[in-house]
Design an enzyme around this catalytic site. Structure first.
Site, PDB file in Angstrom:
ATOM      1  N   TYR A  98       7.807 -12.080 -17.587  1.00  0.00           N
ATOM      2  CA  TYR A  98       9.024 -12.895 -17.522  1.00  0.00           C
ATOM      3  C   TYR A  98       8.758 -14.357 -17.886  1.00  0.00           C
ATOM      4  O   TYR A  98       9.630 -15.031 -18.435  1.00  0.00           O
ATOM      5  CB  TYR A  98       9.663 -12.791 -16.133  1.00  0.00           C
ATOM      6  N   GLU A 193     -10.310  11.149  -1.045  1.00  0.00           N
ATOM      7  CA  GLU A 193      -9.198  11.279  -1.987  1.00  0.00           C
ATOM      8  C   GLU A 193      -7.828  11.130  -1.339  1.00  0.00           C
ATOM      9  O   GLU A 193      -7.005  10.339  -1.797  1.00  0.00           O
ATOM     10  CB  GLU A 193      -9.261  12.619  -2.719  1.00  0.00           C
ATOM     11  N   ASP A 245     -10.627  16.713  -3.267  1.00  0.00           N
ATOM     12  CA  ASP A 245     -10.237  18.118  -3.353  1.00  0.00           C
ATOM     13  C   ASP A 245     -11.187  18.818  -4.318  1.00  0.00           C
ATOM     14  O   ASP A 245     -11.767  18.187  -5.220  1.00  0.00           O
ATOM     15  CB  ASP A 245      -8.811  18.252  -3.893  1.00  0.00           C
TER      16      ASP A 245
END
Length: 365
Positions: A98, A193, A245
């Site tokens: 901006y 995780e 995982d």
């Protein structure tokens, strides 16, 4: 705010690049800026360093008719960075976009090109964008354990946060960690995780039982989280163990990004990666040894595994990873961290993690 030392170093680099362009103009030549190409096509995995290194290919941004706008945007952004450093201020990436609306024809019409110019400067100046005064919108993740974090207010007042005394909560890693200092007697870092598993380990005070610092990764770790872990690893010699995982995403996106860096920011691999990190689980062999509940691999999982085996220099550099990924392909199964709850909610705290931590032969490099 960034440290005064980092601020002065970044300012010096900006001035050096600006002076080089000015000298070219005085000689009647077009000003230019050389920028390392930020992609895996310009990088190779250096097993000795444990991370990706650039091969030296560069692109050149020159003041020509075709490059006039992007060149002007780059110079204006560099000027803005110098202003931030002079004022000991910062700007989010969104704010920087901006601010450019005041740059006339050099303004950005979309944020992505603005972000890319900042990344170009990061590469050209060999500085983290945080060291140039630009911070991301997202902060890091959560941390708890035997760690004291020394921060400072805008007025310079020292604040010391004890990450063992946060009740049931945790310290939130800020989006700029360059100014922080640390005190710790921890033995290692356990990077986790999922937020759910982090909450379980925190609730059970695993950090106290094993004298370790717990860090929640929340999926692929944010830059602030990676820099935070790297600083503790390098400045305090803390080993980094990673618990994900048991699936391709955990291995080849989350763990790989933390350990060796990402393809998108390959030029920053040495500044953000933690080459000494080790994955302790959930490994493909754990799925077998612990008879874990599983889910079938999805089509994209199989594609990711095959792509990693064929094209990823990191995977190709470690026979252990080649065997592990091929094992998962043969099983066609994946398992979540929470699957260990099959044996009870406290099993991961009392049995699985203590056993894994004591057995380095079961880790993956």
């Amino acid at each position: 705010m960034i440290s005064s030392k980092a601020r002065e170093r970044a300012k010096k680099k900006i001035i050096e690049v600006a002076n080089n362009m000015y000298d070219l103009i005085l000689k009647g030549k077009r000003p230019k800026l050389k920028i390392p190409i930020r992609s895996l096509s310009n990088a190779k995995f250096d097993k000795e360093k444990g991370t990706f290194v650039l091969l030296g290919k560069e692109k050149e941004r020159t003041l020509t008719v075709n490059q006039a706008k992007i060149f002007a945007q780059t110079i204006k952004m560099m000027e803005f960075a110098k202003e931030l450093l002079d004022n000991n201020d910062f700007s989010t990436l969104r704010e920087a976009y901006y601010v450019s609306k005041n740059w006339g024809e050099a303004r950005f019409d979309d944020q992505q090109p603005s972000n890319e110019v900042i990344e170009d400067l990061e590469a050209a100046l060999n500085c983290l964008r945080e060291e140039l005064g630009f911070i991301p919108e997202e902060d890091g993740s959560a941390v708890v354990g035997p760690l004291k974090i020394i921060d400072r207010t805008a007025e310079g007042e020292e604040l010391k946060i004890d990450c063992r005394k946060l009740g049931s909560g945790a310290y939130n890693i800020p989006n700029d960690v360059t100014r922080l200092e640390f005190e710790t007697d921890a033995d290692f870092i356990l990077a986790i995780e999922t937020a759910g598993m982090f909450a379980r380990l925190n609730a059970e005070k695993f950090w106290k039982k094993k004298n370790c610092i717990l860090v929640s990764l929340k999926g692929v770790p944010a830059r602030a989280t990676r820099r935070f872990i790297k600083r503790l690893n390098e400045e305090h010699g803390l080993p980094v163990l990673v618990f994900t995982d048991g699936d391709p995403y955990g291995y080849l996106n989350i763990y790989r990004t933390l350990k060796v860096g990402s393809g998108k920011a390959v030029h920053l691999a040495e500044k953000l990666s933690v080459p000494s990190a080790r994955l302790i689980g959930v490994t493909p062999q754990d799925i077998v040894d612990y008879d874990l509940p599983t889910h079938p691999l999805k089509e994209q999982d199989i594609k990711r595994l095959k792509d990693g085996l064929k094209n990823d220099d990191f995977v190709k550099s470690f026979p252990e990873w080649q065997r592990a990924l091929n094992q998962m392909l043969m099983m066609k199964k994946r398992a979540e961290q929470q699957s260990l709850a099959k044996y009870g909610l406290k099993y991961v705290v009392n049995e699985y993690l203590p056993a894994k931590i004591e057995d380095p032969k079961s880790w993956l490099p």
